[in-house]
Design a protein around this motif. Structure first.
Motif, short mmCIF file in Angstrom:
data_model
loop_
_atom_site.label_atom_id
_atom_site.label_comp_id
_atom_site.label_asym_id
_atom_site.label_seq_id
_atom_site.Cartn_x
_atom_site.Cartn_y
_atom_site.Cartn_z
N ALA A 1 0.83 -1.21 0.00
CA ALA A 1 0.00 0.00 0.00
C ALA A 1 0.86 1.26 0.00
O ALA A 1 0.52 2.25 -0.65
N LYS A 2 1.97 1.22 0.71
CA LYS A 2 2.86 2.38 0.79
C LYS A 2 4.04 2.28 -0.17
O LYS A 2 4.89 3.17 -0.18
N ASN A 3 4.08 1.20 -0.96
CA ASN A 3 5.20 0.97 -1.86
C ASN A 3 6.53 1.03 -1.09
O ASN A 3 7.47 1.73 -1.47
N ILE A 4 6.59 0.28 0.00
CA ILE A 4 7.82 0.15 0.78
C ILE A 4 8.15 -1.34 0.86
O ILE A 4 7.41 -2.11 1.47
N PHE A 5 9.24 -1.71 0.22
CA PHE A 5 9.67 -3.10 0.19
C PHE A 5 10.87 -3.30 1.11
O PHE A 5 11.72 -2.41 1.24
N PHE A 6 10.91 -4.50 1.70
CA PHE A 6 12.02 -4.85 2.58
C PHE A 6 12.86 -5.99 1.99
O PHE A 6 14.01 -6.16 2.37
N TRP A 7 12.26 -6.76 1.11
CA TRP A 7 13.01 -7.84 0.45
C TRP A 7 12.49 -8.00 -0.98
O TRP A 7 11.38 -7.59 -1.30
N LYS A 8 13.34 -8.56 -1.82
CA LYS A 8 13.05 -8.60 -3.26
C LYS A 8 12.19 -9.81 -3.63
O LYS A 8 12.69 -10.86 -4.01
N ASP A 9 10.90 -9.60 -3.49
CA ASP A 9 9.91 -10.60 -3.89
C ASP A 9 9.52 -10.30 -5.34
O ASP A 9 8.60 -9.51 -5.59
N LEU A 10 10.22 -10.90 -6.27
CA LEU A 10 10.07 -10.54 -7.68
C LEU A 10 8.65 -10.74 -8.18
O LEU A 10 8.10 -9.90 -8.90
N GLU A 11 8.04 -11.84 -7.80
CA GLU A 11 6.69 -12.12 -8.28
C GLU A 11 5.71 -11.04 -7.81
O GLU A 11 4.88 -10.55 -8.58
N THR A 12 5.82 -10.65 -6.54
CA THR A 12 4.94 -9.61 -6.00
C THR A 12 5.26 -8.26 -6.61
O THR A 12 4.35 -7.46 -6.90
N MET A 13 6.53 -7.97 -6.81
CA MET A 13 6.92 -6.71 -7.45
C MET A 13 6.26 -6.58 -8.81
O MET A 13 5.75 -5.52 -9.17
N ALA A 14 6.28 -7.67 -9.56
CA ALA A 14 5.71 -7.64 -10.91
C ALA A 14 4.19 -7.53 -10.88
O ALA A 14 3.59 -6.69 -11.55
N SER A 15 3.55 -8.39 -10.07
CA SER A 15 2.09 -8.41 -10.05
C SER A 15 1.51 -7.12 -9.49
O SER A 15 0.43 -6.68 -9.90
N SER A 16 2.22 -6.48 -8.55
CA SER A 16 1.69 -5.27 -7.93
C SER A 16 1.67 -4.08 -8.88
O SER A 16 0.99 -3.08 -8.60
N VAL A 17 2.39 -4.18 -10.01
CA VAL A 17 2.35 -3.09 -11.00
C VAL A 17 1.79 -3.59 -12.33
O VAL A 17 1.92 -2.94 -13.36
N GLY A 18 1.15 -4.77 -12.29
CA GLY A 18 0.44 -5.25 -13.46
C GLY A 18 1.31 -5.86 -14.54
O GLY A 18 0.87 -5.95 -15.70
N LEU A 19 2.50 -6.33 -14.21
CA LEU A 19 3.35 -6.98 -15.21
C LEU A 19 3.11 -8.48 -15.18
O LEU A 19 3.13 -9.09 -14.10
N PRO A 20 2.88 -9.11 -16.34
CA PRO A 20 2.66 -10.56 -16.36
C PRO A 20 3.91 -11.32 -15.94
O PRO A 20 5.02 -10.99 -16.38
N LYS A 21 3.74 -12.30 -15.08
CA LYS A 21 4.86 -13.05 -14.51
C LYS A 21 5.75 -13.65 -15.59
O LYS A 21 6.98 -13.65 -15.48
N ASP A 22 5.13 -14.20 -16.65
CA ASP A 22 5.91 -14.88 -17.68
C ASP A 22 6.68 -13.93 -18.59
O ASP A 22 7.46 -14.36 -19.44
N LYS A 23 6.49 -12.63 -18.40
CA LYS A 23 7.19 -11.64 -19.22
C LYS A 23 8.33 -10.95 -18.44
O LYS A 23 9.03 -10.11 -19.00
N VAL A 24 8.48 -11.30 -17.16
CA VAL A 24 9.49 -10.67 -16.32
C VAL A 24 10.68 -11.61 -16.16
O VAL A 24 10.51 -12.77 -15.76
N LEU A 25 11.86 -11.14 -16.48
CA LEU A 25 13.06 -11.97 -16.36
C LEU A 25 13.32 -12.31 -14.90
O LEU A 25 13.12 -11.48 -14.01
N PRO A 26 13.78 -13.54 -14.63
CA PRO A 26 13.91 -14.02 -13.24
C PRO A 26 15.18 -13.56 -12.54
O PRO A 26 15.83 -14.34 -11.83
#
Length: 253
Positions: free
Chosen positions: A167-192
């Protein structure tokens, strides 16, 4: 005349053998721990030298890092270059410090020419510049080329790390899947994996790149000296005890 009575345990040969075995086992354990730490020291020094060589190597194209990651290779700290367009309205902000100053690392998706994305850690901004409107000049537009270090995604939330505050866009660890989904990027299009941008000068000043920290503690020499020191102390104590037992009339120092 009073006759000296020798305790049965001390006179028992089995007790003497047992005591010797206990001391021998303790010595072997101490020497083994010291040797293990020496081996760890050699491994850690080799790892640090390998990381330094990766960081200083010429950058490779993004496709090379992709192929290495797909084959299970170690991509950490390998220099890479990529080109695309930053999606500045989809950045994710990570709580961080720069020196002693609190602030955020700005992770922005870079849209590649083939329609895929890779999150780029563009660098540090102070706390009062967290919001994009406070650093509009740093919101680079148009085709951009990024050079930096490849960083692997995390397999899970680190122990003791707080949950990310979407909600505040404050991250503490790099959760790539959540980072992508929270801004509407499809998981299969984001490099791992991620890219930590280097310190290429930013005309706007912010974010400040080149913030990657290689923090691999190397205390193995200290530990090895400790274990070997304890082994030497044990031998010294046993030797002194033996000497005093067989030379009761020798003057004490």
């Amino acid at each position: 005349m009073t006759e000296t009575v020798v305790p049965a345990r001390r006179a028992n040969p089995l007790w003497q053998v047992g005591k010797a075995l206990i001391l021998l086992v303790a010595l072997v354990i101490l020497l083994g721990l010291g040797t293990w730490q020496v081996e760890r020291l050699q491994w850690k020094e080799g790892l640090l030298a390998d990381i330094a060589a990766r960081k200083d190597a010429p950058p490779v194209p993004l496709s090379a890092i992709e192929a290495m990651a797909a084959s299970g290779g170690d991509i950490e700290y390998r220099t890479v270059t990529a080109s695309g367009h930053f999606l500045n309205n989809k950045e994710r902000d990570f709580l961080a410090t720069y020196g002693d100053e609190p602030g955020f690392y700005i992770y922005t998706p870079l849209q590649l020419d083939d329609g895929r994305y890779v999150f780029v850690n563009r660098g540090y901004v102070p706390s009062d510049a967290k919001e994009p409107e406070m650093r509009k000049q740093g919101q680079l537009t148009g085709e951009q080329t990024v050079t930096g270090l490849a960083r692997a995604e995390l397999s899970g939330q680190p122990s003791g790390m707080p949950d990310n505050d979407l909600a505040k866009n404050i991250f503490f660890w790099k959760d790539l899947e959540t980072m992508a989904s929270s801004v509407g990027l499809p998981k299969d299009k984001v490099l791992p994996f991620f890219i930590d941008a280097d310190r290429t000068p930013n005309p706007a000043g912010l974010p400040i790149g080149g913030v990657t920290i290689v923090d691999l503690p190397n205390n193995h020499l200290q530990y090895a000296v400790t274990w070997y020191g304890l082994a030497v102390a044990l031998v010294a104590i046993v030797a002194i005890s033996w000497w005093r037992k067989h030379h009761p009339d020798a003057p004490s120092q």
